[in-house]
Design an enzyme around this catalytic site. Structure first.
Site, short mmCIF file in Angstrom:
data_model
loop_
_atom_site.label_atom_id
_atom_site.label_comp_id
_atom_site.label_asym_id
_atom_site.label_seq_id
_atom_site.Cartn_x
_atom_site.Cartn_y
_atom_site.Cartn_z
N LYS A 234 0.81 -1.22 0.00
CA LYS A 234 0.00 0.00 0.00
C LYS A 234 0.85 1.27 0.00
O LYS A 234 2.03 1.26 0.29
CB LYS A 234 -0.99 -0.03 1.17
CG LYS A 234 -2.15 -0.99 0.89
CD LYS A 234 -3.34 -0.76 1.75
CE LYS A 234 -4.56 -1.51 1.18
NZ LYS A 234 -5.73 -1.40 2.06
N ARG A 268 -4.14 -10.00 4.17
CA ARG A 268 -4.52 -9.93 2.75
C ARG A 268 -3.29 -9.49 1.97
O ARG A 268 -2.77 -8.39 2.19
CB ARG A 268 -5.68 -8.94 2.58
CG ARG A 268 -6.28 -8.89 1.18
CD ARG A 268 -7.52 -8.00 1.18
NE ARG A 268 -8.19 -7.99 -0.11
CZ ARG A 268 -7.96 -7.11 -1.07
NH1 ARG A 268 -7.05 -6.16 -0.89
NH2 ARG A 268 -8.62 -7.17 -2.21
#
Length: 299
Positions: A234, A268
């Site tokens: 991210k 995840r």
């Protein structure tokens, strides 16, 4: 530090999700990401074609993923909207093909009740909702089907622009949101042992917000439900380390391991093989599992 000391006091820690059982007191599940979208922030459409998406899901399971998360609509606001029928066309065929070849958990990344219903019919075990069950009807779909749900924090939800998101105390506000949405889920008839929470790193949050959530993650995990973290590659990792997409694997591993220590139990991830090794090593150091091969240390 013992495994018992790290227990976040999980509600129903031993859970059967789909066809697999997890003991979240002593086990971390690895969720692989498969986006059948042309614009996902990391893979940029590499798994948009049906055969590519199915192949990626199968490889993830072969690499050790416990779980495959299949999405047909990105979170970003920088995209054209699509209808529920098109989203179903993207995810349902992938779920059908993957379900036929694995007992791994399958989740659908959606906030729409129509898509969730079609995905469950195709074989999905979990609704992964980055809108926090705010779309009318989606909680009822989950309750009726008896599937698990991931309740995620975001301010605007998928496809909705939020300019300069601000918080007085991001961790407290995210925790309050999750408690409120869990109460909503329970009232809608979703069983406590079907609820998972996700603080939503980078979803309507800047780098400082996501770092603070990671730093104080135990305030989220202490809510009591198994906590999923979606940290992989991210932007908060990229901005912290000044690394572009494709060069964030080491940063991802670092925040994933730290999150496990702070109580996260589902990761995840994009890079399944790297996640599997780092998670299995973390579990062994914490005393949750032994070595996977016989010891050759004869000293």
């Amino acid at each position: 530090m013992s495994g018992e000391q790290l227990s976040p006091g999980i509600i129903s820690p031993v859970r059967r999700i789909g066809r697999r059982e997890f003991d979240f007191e002593r086990q971390v599940a690895i969720m692989a990401i498969v986006n059948r979208t042309p614009n996902s922030f990391h893979d940029q459409g590499r798994t948009y074609a049906l055969d590519s998406a199915v192949a990626a899901a199968k490889k993830a399971v072969d690499d050790g993923a416990d779980w495959v998360d299949i999405g047909g609509f990105a979170f970003s606001a920088a995209q054209a909207p699509i209808g529920a029928a098109e989203e179903i066309e993207r995810v349902a065929p992938v779920i059908t093909e993957v379900r036929a070849v694995t007992d791994a958990v399958i989740s659908v990344d959606t906030h729409r009740p129509e898509v969730a219903r079609a995905a469950i019919e195709a074989g999905a075990d979990v609704i992964n909702d980055t809108n926090g069950l705010r779309e009318p009807g989606i909680a009822e779909v989950a309750a009726a089907a008896g599937v698990s749900v991931v309740v995620t924090h975001s301010l605007g939800g998928p496809g909705r622009r939020v300019f300069r998101p601000s918080y007085t105390d991001v961790v407290s506000e995210v925790a309050d949101f999750l408690r409120e949405r869990v109460a909503f889920a329970l009232k809608a008839g979703i069983a406590p042992d079907k609820i998972i929470i996700d603080p939503g790193h980078d979803l309507n949050k800047n780098t400082f917000h996501s770092l603070e959530l990671t730093r104080r993650l135990e305030e989220i995990t202490s809510i009591g439900y198994p906590t999923l973290v979606a940290l992989s590659n991210k932007d908060f990792i990229g901005e912290t380390l000044d690394r572009p997409q494709g060069q964030r694997k080491e940063g991802t591993i670092a925040v994933n391991v730290l999150s496990i220590v702070k109580g996260a139990r589902i990761l995840r991830v994009h890079d399944v093989a790297a996640a599997v090794d780092s998670v299995r090593m973390t579990e062994a150091v914490l005393g949750w599992r032994g070595p996977l091969a016989p010891s050759h240390n004869l000293a």
